[in-house]
Scaffold this active site. Sequence first.
Site, mmCIF file in Angstrom:
data_model
loop_
_atom_site.group_PDB
_atom_site.id
_atom_site.type_symbol
_atom_site.label_atom_id
_atom_site.label_comp_id
_atom_site.label_asym_id
_atom_site.label_seq_id
_atom_site.Cartn_x
_atom_site.Cartn_y
_atom_site.Cartn_z
ATOM 1 N N ARG A 52 0.806 -1.083 -0.048
ATOM 2 C CA ARG A 52 0.017 -0.041 0.204
ATOM 3 C C ARG A 52 0.900 1.188 -0.009
ATOM 4 O O ARG A 52 0.337 2.224 -0.430
ATOM 5 C CB ARG A 52 -0.966 -0.026 1.136
ATOM 6 C CG ARG A 52 -1.836 1.258 1.516
ATOM 7 C CD ARG A 52 -2.501 1.633 -0.104
ATOM 8 N NE ARG A 52 -3.192 0.745 -0.682
ATOM 9 C CZ ARG A 52 -3.613 0.738 -1.978
ATOM 10 N NH1 ARG A 52 -3.247 1.755 -2.878
ATOM 11 N NH2 ARG A 52 -3.997 -0.445 -2.494
ATOM 12 N N GLU A 112 5.737 39.412 -8.373
ATOM 13 C CA GLU A 112 4.645 39.341 -8.989
ATOM 14 C C GLU A 112 4.053 40.717 -9.133
ATOM 15 O O GLU A 112 4.447 41.627 -8.546
ATOM 16 C CB GLU A 112 3.543 38.615 -7.959
ATOM 17 C CG GLU A 112 2.308 38.505 -8.295
ATOM 18 C CD GLU A 112 1.059 38.010 -7.220
ATOM 19 O OE1 GLU A 112 1.119 36.998 -6.959
ATOM 20 O OE2 GLU A 112 0.820 38.936 -6.515
ATOM 21 N N ASP A 116 0.523 38.273 -13.076
ATOM 22 C CA ASP A 116 -0.423 37.545 -12.178
ATOM 23 C C ASP A 116 -1.850 37.983 -12.637
ATOM 24 O O ASP A 116 -2.294 39.182 -12.845
ATOM 25 C CB ASP A 116 -0.451 37.955 -10.766
ATOM 26 C CG ASP A 116 -1.474 37.194 -10.042
ATOM 27 O OD1 ASP A 116 -1.365 35.932 -10.060
ATOM 28 O OD2 ASP A 116 -2.175 37.803 -8.984
ATOM 29 N N LYS A 141 5.266 38.825 -3.509
ATOM 30 C CA LYS A 141 4.025 38.642 -3.789
ATOM 31 C C LYS A 141 3.268 39.910 -3.621
ATOM 32 O O LYS A 141 3.992 40.885 -2.837
ATOM 33 C CB LYS A 141 3.379 37.701 -3.551
ATOM 34 C CG LYS A 141 4.029 36.308 -3.841
ATOM 35 C CD LYS A 141 3.359 34.812 -3.640
ATOM 36 C CE LYS A 141 2.307 34.735 -4.752
ATOM 37 N NZ LYS A 141 1.455 33.562 -4.642
ATOM 38 N N LYS A 166 1.534 24.499 -4.012
ATOM 39 C CA LYS A 166 0.077 23.828 -3.680
ATOM 40 C C LYS A 166 0.263 22.499 -3.693
ATOM 41 O O LYS A 166 -0.205 21.635 -4.593
ATOM 42 C CB LYS A 166 -1.105 24.349 -4.660
ATOM 43 C CG LYS A 166 -1.175 25.995 -4.539
ATOM 44 C CD LYS A 166 -2.211 26.562 -5.707
ATOM 45 C CE LYS A 166 -2.333 27.981 -5.578
ATOM 46 N NZ LYS A 166 -3.183 28.435 -6.638
#
Length: 285
Positions: free
Chosen positions: A99, A199, A220, A166, A134
């Site tokens: 597994r 960004e 962006d 950012k 992510k």
Amino acid sequence: MKTQDQLIDDLLTLAFAEDIGDGDATTLSTIPAEATGRQALIVKEEGILAGVEIARRVFEKFDPTMQMSVSIGDGSHVKPGDVAFVVDGKVRSLLQTERVMLNIMQRMSGIATVTARYQQELAGLKTKVLDTRKTTPGLRVLEKMAIKIGGGANHRMGLYDMILIKDNHNDFAGGIANSVAAAKQWCKANGKDLRIEVETRNTAEILQALDAGVDRIMLDNFTPARTAEAVQLIRSHNADVEIESSGGITLETLRAYGEAGVDFISVGALTHSVKGLDMSFKHVD
């Protein structure tokens, strides 16, 4: 800071701890300790195979006496019925590693398959599809390996190996000029040689990033048309700065962004919502 190999070893230790605990009650109660056998990794769905070498590490970590014979390697296109590898060893070891190995290989192969699909949409262009942060907590190193196996490229591994300024950073720091200057000073003071990306949300911010002397500019949430205009503007000022598109880009819109001339397109969907590739690990004679 831990190396990639150390992170993988930690991951496997945790995977066995959560799956086996103090012992596989079913296997230990039904299979004699001396029994040996063979199992094969059988592909059940078309895609890109990934995780073969990590599977080898799974087997070696749990029981070094297990013998793995590979017939299809990482990055190969596979179809239902293909046998990627066979493993000989103690039956107890085969059953207890099954597994953990499958969870890793299905996840990695699913990511590699989706990445290959995205990169194929960019065929003939210089643009590379990029991953993001992510990722599944604890699995990032494997998921980013799968991205490369699928033909994509890795963005930064984490918050430590590249500076990505950012909108929130800029807003708190008082603008792009301030944040980039502070980042460069911090790198110098701490002996860091890190690339700097900023960004941007509009033309004014693009010009500020160019003036600040960054290594990469992220566009962006630009439309493809605005992206093409931005690329022309950036190239007229600096032919060497890298350009990345980000924000809500799908498989259907990917090509348009690539044709706009960007170097990279980052896509969170490569890792955050991928279905694993179907496969099984079955007894064979």
